[in-house]
Scaffold this motif. Structure first.
Motif, PDB file in Angstrom:
ATOM      1  N   ALA A   1       1.052  -1.117  -0.160  1.00  0.00           N
ATOM      2  CA  ALA A   1       0.105  -0.146  -0.003  1.00  0.00           C
ATOM      3  C   ALA A   1       0.666   1.011   0.326  1.00  0.00           C
ATOM      4  N   LYS A   2       1.865   1.547   0.629  1.00  0.00           N
ATOM      5  CA  LYS A   2       3.280   2.242   1.167  1.00  0.00           C
ATOM      6  C   LYS A   2       3.158   2.600  -0.284  1.00  0.00           C
ATOM      7  N   ALA A   3       3.951   1.543  -0.744  1.00  0.00           N
ATOM      8  CA  ALA A   3       4.151   2.148  -2.555  1.00  0.00           C
ATOM      9  C   ALA A   3       3.610   2.426  -3.766  1.00  0.00           C
ATOM     10  N   LEU A   4       1.922   2.294  -4.003  1.00  0.00           N
ATOM     11  CA  LEU A   4       1.430   2.500  -4.695  1.00  0.00           C
ATOM     12  C   LEU A   4       0.895   3.770  -4.082  1.00  0.00           C
ATOM     13  N   GLN A   5       0.658   4.431  -5.210  1.00  0.00           N
ATOM     14  CA  GLN A   5       0.453   6.171  -5.661  1.00  0.00           C
ATOM     15  C   GLN A   5      -0.886   6.780  -4.806  1.00  0.00           C
ATOM     16  N   ASN A   6      -1.578   5.806  -4.850  1.00  0.00           N
ATOM     17  CA  ASN A   6      -3.379   5.484  -4.280  1.00  0.00           C
ATOM     18  C   ASN A   6      -4.530   4.555  -4.261  1.00  0.00           C
ATOM     19  N   SER A   7      -4.030   4.578  -3.140  1.00  0.00           N
ATOM     20  CA  SER A   7      -4.901   3.359  -2.424  1.00  0.00           C
ATOM     21  C   SER A   7      -5.341   3.245  -0.889  1.00  0.00           C
ATOM     22  N   THR A   8      -6.188   2.188  -1.599  1.00  0.00           N
ATOM     23  CA  THR A   8      -7.144   2.304   0.278  1.00  0.00           C
ATOM     24  C   THR A   8      -6.849   1.030   1.163  1.00  0.00           C
ATOM     25  N   MET A   9      -6.270   0.372   2.115  1.00  0.00           N
ATOM     26  CA  MET A   9      -5.913  -0.142   2.849  1.00  0.00           C
ATOM     27  C   MET A   9      -7.361  -0.752   4.156  1.00  0.00           C
ATOM     28  N   ILE A  10      -7.312  -1.712   3.552  1.00  0.00           N
ATOM     29  CA  ILE A  10      -8.751  -1.933   4.748  1.00  0.00           C
ATOM     30  C   ILE A  10      -8.033  -3.643   5.540  1.00  0.00           C
ATOM     31  N   THR A  11      -8.047  -3.589   7.021  1.00  0.00           N
ATOM     32  CA  THR A  11      -7.116  -4.774   7.946  1.00  0.00           C
ATOM     33  C   THR A  11      -8.139  -5.108   8.761  1.00  0.00           C
ATOM     34  N   ILE A  12      -9.321  -6.320   8.186  1.00  0.00           N
ATOM     35  CA  ILE A  12      -9.928  -6.970   9.039  1.00  0.00           C
ATOM     36  C   ILE A  12      -9.094  -7.736  10.136  1.00  0.00           C
ATOM     37  N   PRO A  13      -9.681  -7.287  11.482  1.00  0.00           N
ATOM     38  CA  PRO A  13      -8.855  -7.446  12.316  1.00  0.00           C
ATOM     39  C   PRO A  13      -8.825  -9.743  12.113  1.00  0.00           C
ATOM     40  N   GLU A  14     -10.218 -10.186  11.872  1.00  0.00           N
ATOM     41  CA  GLU A  14     -10.924 -12.044  12.740  1.00  0.00           C
ATOM     42  C   GLU A  14     -10.489 -12.122  11.147  1.00  0.00           C
ATOM     43  N   ASN A  15     -10.223 -12.346  10.056  1.00  0.00           N
ATOM     44  CA  ASN A  15      -9.540 -12.510   8.597  1.00  0.00           C
ATOM     45  C   ASN A  15      -8.161 -13.307   8.938  1.00  0.00           C
ATOM     46  N   ASN A  16      -8.025 -14.433   8.043  1.00  0.00           N
ATOM     47  CA  ASN A  16      -6.658 -14.768   7.853  1.00  0.00           C
ATOM     48  C   ASN A  16      -6.602 -14.994   6.714  1.00  0.00           C
ATOM     49  N   HIS A  17      -6.279 -15.789   6.097  1.00  0.00           N
ATOM     50  CA  HIS A  17      -5.662 -15.961   4.631  1.00  0.00           C
ATOM     51  C   HIS A  17      -6.821 -16.626   3.307  1.00  0.00           C
ATOM     52  N   ALA A  18      -7.274 -15.552   3.432  1.00  0.00           N
ATOM     53  CA  ALA A  18      -9.110 -16.310   2.511  1.00  0.00           C
ATOM     54  C   ALA A  18      -9.292 -14.940   2.138  1.00  0.00           C
ATOM     55  N   VAL A  19     -10.330 -14.274   1.174  1.00  0.00           N
ATOM     56  CA  VAL A  19     -11.214 -13.928   0.831  1.00  0.00           C
ATOM     57  C   VAL A  19     -11.495 -12.985   1.562  1.00  0.00           C
TER      58      VAL A  19
END
Length: 173
Positions: A128-146
């Motif tokens: 996300a930091k390397a991108l010029q135009n990004s929005t990041m959402i962290t979903i605390p309960e999720n693991n490596h899945a959609v």
């Protein structure tokens, strides 16, 4: 494409078949598109981000108007080191590529799982930091899945991202 350790023992990786994968996406998008956006999960998210850096649309820009990248990371191939986290990229630094790359200005939604052990959210955060135009959402309960959006705030963030893309599309037509 496959990620393998770099032969020099540096700890870097070498992606075998990456350029072929990029060419396949480019060719299929050209043949069957246009598509407004690209979606990538995990290693596919890495590919999606690189496709957004690919200047292969008719006007020399990215062919996608947005990207959604889930549980992913910045490309770890040694030949791409210069583009992360730097904001500029010299395409001549990449060996064996006819895919020109540039700064990624494509609006990008990044979704990360807070419990993801395969791709910890910190790796998605670096992307996300390397991108010029990004929005990041962290979903605390999720693991490596959609990711499954659980809170109204998460749902609203995703909704706003797509509403903004629709507004941009309406303004350009």
């Amino acid at each position: 494409w496959n990620a393998n350790p770099a032969p020099d023992g540096s700890g870097d990786q070498v992606y075998e078949g990456l350029y072929d994968a990029m060419k396949t996406v480019r060719d299929r998008t050209t043949q069957f598109g246009p598509y407004d956006g690209i979606l990538g999960f995990s290693q596919g998210g890495c590919l999606a981000e690189l496709m957004c850096r690919s200047a292969w649309a008719a006007d020399g820009s990215c062919a996608f108007r947005f990207a959604v990248i889930m549980c992913s990371f910045a490309c770890r191939d040694a030949s791409f080191k210069s583009i992360y986290p730097e904001a500029t990229f010299d395409a001549n630094e990449v060996q064996n590529s006819d895919v020109p790359l540039s700064v990624n200005h494509t609006p990008t939604l990044l979704l990360a799982g807070g419990r993801d052990r395969g791709v910890p959210p910190e790796l998605t955060g670096r992307l996300a930091k390397a991108l010029q135009n990004s929005t990041m959402i962290t979903i605390p309960e999720n693991n490596h899945a959609v990711p499954r959006l659980r809170t109204e705030q998460q749902k609203e963030s995703v909704r706003k991202f797509f509403e903004d893309r629709l507004s941009e599309k309406s303004a350009s037509t």
